[in-house]
Structures are given as C-alpha cells and as structure tokens.
Design a protein around this motif. Structure first.
Motif, PDB file in Angstrom:
ATOM      1  N   MET A 131      47.860  30.902-118.495  1.00  0.00           N
ATOM      2  CA  MET A 131      47.762  29.640-117.780  1.00  0.00           C
ATOM      3  C   MET A 131      46.380  29.044-118.059  1.00  0.00           C
ATOM      4  N   SER A 132      46.346  27.855-118.638  1.00  0.00           N
ATOM      5  CA  SER A 132      45.063  27.251-118.989  1.00  0.00           C
ATOM      6  C   SER A 132      44.507  26.364-117.885  1.00  0.00           C
ATOM      7  N   SER A 133      45.357  25.787-117.058  1.00  0.00           N
ATOM      8  CA  SER A 133      44.869  24.955-115.958  1.00  0.00           C
ATOM      9  C   SER A 133      45.900  24.943-114.830  1.00  0.00           C
ATOM     10  N   ARG A 134      45.436  24.462-113.688  1.00  0.00           N
ATOM     11  CA  ARG A 134      46.284  24.396-112.500  1.00  0.00           C
ATOM     12  C   ARG A 134      45.958  23.097-111.780  1.00  0.00           C
ATOM     13  N   THR A 135      46.971  22.470-111.189  1.00  0.00           N
ATOM     14  CA  THR A 135      46.751  21.208-110.489  1.00  0.00           C
ATOM     15  C   THR A 135      47.085  21.373-109.016  1.00  0.00           C
ATOM     16  N   PHE A 136      46.191  20.871-108.180  1.00  0.00           N
ATOM     17  CA  PHE A 136      46.379  20.859-106.736  1.00  0.00           C
ATOM     18  C   PHE A 136      46.602  19.420-106.308  1.00  0.00           C
ATOM     19  N   GLN A 137      47.583  19.208-105.441  1.00  0.00           N
ATOM     20  CA  GLN A 137      47.891  17.857-104.993  1.00  0.00           C
ATOM     21  C   GLN A 137      47.899  17.783-103.471  1.00  0.00           C
ATOM     22  N   PHE A 138      47.287  16.704-102.983  1.00  0.00           N
ATOM     23  CA  PHE A 138      47.228  16.430-101.557  1.00  0.00           C
ATOM     24  C   PHE A 138      47.615  14.979-101.340  1.00  0.00           C
ATOM     25  N   ARG A 139      48.090  14.686-100.145  1.00  0.00           N
ATOM     26  CA  ARG A 139      48.315  13.296 -99.770  1.00  0.00           C
ATOM     27  C   ARG A 139      47.876  13.111 -98.322  1.00  0.00           C
ATOM     28  N   LEU A 140      47.490  11.890 -98.036  1.00  0.00           N
ATOM     29  CA  LEU A 140      46.967  11.548 -96.725  1.00  0.00           C
ATOM     30  C   LEU A 140      47.572  10.226 -96.296  1.00  0.00           C
ATOM     31  N   THR A 181      42.619  18.984-111.051  1.00  0.00           N
ATOM     32  CA  THR A 181      42.953  19.975-112.063  1.00  0.00           C
ATOM     33  C   THR A 181      41.774  20.931-112.214  1.00  0.00           C
ATOM     34  N   VAL A 182      42.093  22.228-112.216  1.00  0.00           N
ATOM     35  CA  VAL A 182      41.067  23.255-112.388  1.00  0.00           C
ATOM     36  C   VAL A 182      41.460  24.169-113.541  1.00  0.00           C
ATOM     37  N   SER A 183      40.453  24.786-114.142  1.00  0.00           N
ATOM     38  CA  SER A 183      40.707  25.738-115.223  1.00  0.00           C
ATOM     39  C   SER A 183      41.189  27.058-114.631  1.00  0.00           C
ATOM     40  N   ASN A 184      41.565  27.987-115.495  1.00  0.00           N
ATOM     41  CA  ASN A 184      42.017  29.288-114.991  1.00  0.00           C
ATOM     42  C   ASN A 184      40.874  30.071-114.357  1.00  0.00           C
ATOM     43  N   SER A 185      39.622  29.625-114.567  1.00  0.00           N
ATOM     44  CA  SER A 185      38.476  30.257-113.906  1.00  0.00           C
ATOM     45  C   SER A 185      38.020  29.444-112.690  1.00  0.00           C
ATOM     46  N   TRP A 186      38.867  28.510-112.218  1.00  0.00           N
ATOM     47  CA  TRP A 186      38.663  27.709-111.015  1.00  0.00           C
ATOM     48  C   TRP A 186      37.566  26.652-111.156  1.00  0.00           C
ATOM     49  N   ASP A 187      37.190  26.298-112.371  1.00  0.00           N
ATOM     50  CA  ASP A 187      36.228  25.210-112.576  1.00  0.00           C
ATOM     51  C   ASP A 187      36.975  23.885-112.530  1.00  0.00           C
ATOM     52  N   LEU A 188      36.401  22.914-111.833  1.00  0.00           N
ATOM     53  CA  LEU A 188      37.014  21.586-111.798  1.00  0.00           C
ATOM     54  C   LEU A 188      37.056  21.001-113.199  1.00  0.00           C
TER      55      LEU A 188
END
Length: 148
Positions: free
Chosen positions: A1-10, A83-90
C-alpha cells in the motif's frame, strides 16, 4: 500500500442576529465505506484528532471571517480528504466548503458574499494555525463555493 486517504465531512447551521454556529456535525468515512459520527475524546486515535483539528480550524476561521463581514450564512457543508503515505506522512490535503446563504436575508446582506469576501475567507483559512503548520511540501487545495 503506497498511500491511504482519510475523508471527513462537516455540516454546520448558522443564524440569529449574531450569525453564530447553532450546530456542528462531524463524520468520518470508515474503511467499510460508512459515514460515522465523530465525537472526539481522549480515546480517539491521535492522528484522527489531528485531521479533525485541521477541519475544525478551517471551519472556525471561515465562520469568523463570515461573521466579521456580516455574511448571512445558513449552512456550511465541508469535505476534507487527506492522503498520507504508508509511513503516515501527509501527502495532500483537499478541503471543499459549500456555503448556503440565508434565503430570508436581504439582497444587500447576501451581496456581502462577494468574490472578494470569498477570497478573504480562503486567505484567512490558509493562514489559520493548524493548516499553516503542515509541512511546506504538502499541497493544500482549498475550495469555497456558494450553493445559492
């Protein structure tokens, strides 16, 4: 896994003579694809708190600028995607805000939501504390649009 995306809504509701926030609802898209209400506490994962703080900081500064300019907001809808990298960097931050003006406000009051005012909101939001302290190499896209 090269990246991960977190999504929020308000979603926030506004009104009254002092144009204050009357309610704020915050949700996160789970890994299963369901929107889940967020009620931050000491047991909330710290990275999630960081992302919630980012969205709330942007929202507070948008609302503050609107209130100072006497823009008659009725509702704010916001989406945040990080979006963050697999090492949790933004890697990237994308925030989109849709403003719904009070339909009962006068045309003059509604006209306060000019392109210049929207630009001032964007500027204030970009220089608010949490987004300002992201790494310089991390791009942030910030969109603000009127729904009406």
């Amino acid at each position: 896994m090269s990246s991960r995306t977190f999504q929020f809504r308000l979603r926030s509701s506004h009104g009254g003579p002092d144009l204050t926030s009357q309610s704020v609802e915050l949700e996160r898209l789970s890994e299963e694809g369901n929107w889940q209400p967020q009620n931050p506490s000491l047991s909330t994962p710290p990275f999630r708190l960081h992302l919630i703080a980012l969205l709330l900081c942007l929202h507070v500064h948008l609302i503050s600028e609107a209130r100072e300019r006497q823009i008659p907001l009725q509702q704010v809808l916001a989406d945040l995607s990080v979006t963050v990298s697999n090492s949790w960097d933004l890697e990237a931050v994308v925030a989109a805000f849709q403003l719904r003006l009070d339909p009962d406000a006068s045309p003059d009051a509604r006209a306060r939501a000019s392109d210049q005012a929207i630009g001032a909101m964007r500027e204030r939001m970009q220089h608010s504390p949490v987004p300002r302290n992201r790494p310089a190499a991390v791009p942030m896209t910030l969109n603000i649009a009127l729904q009406n």
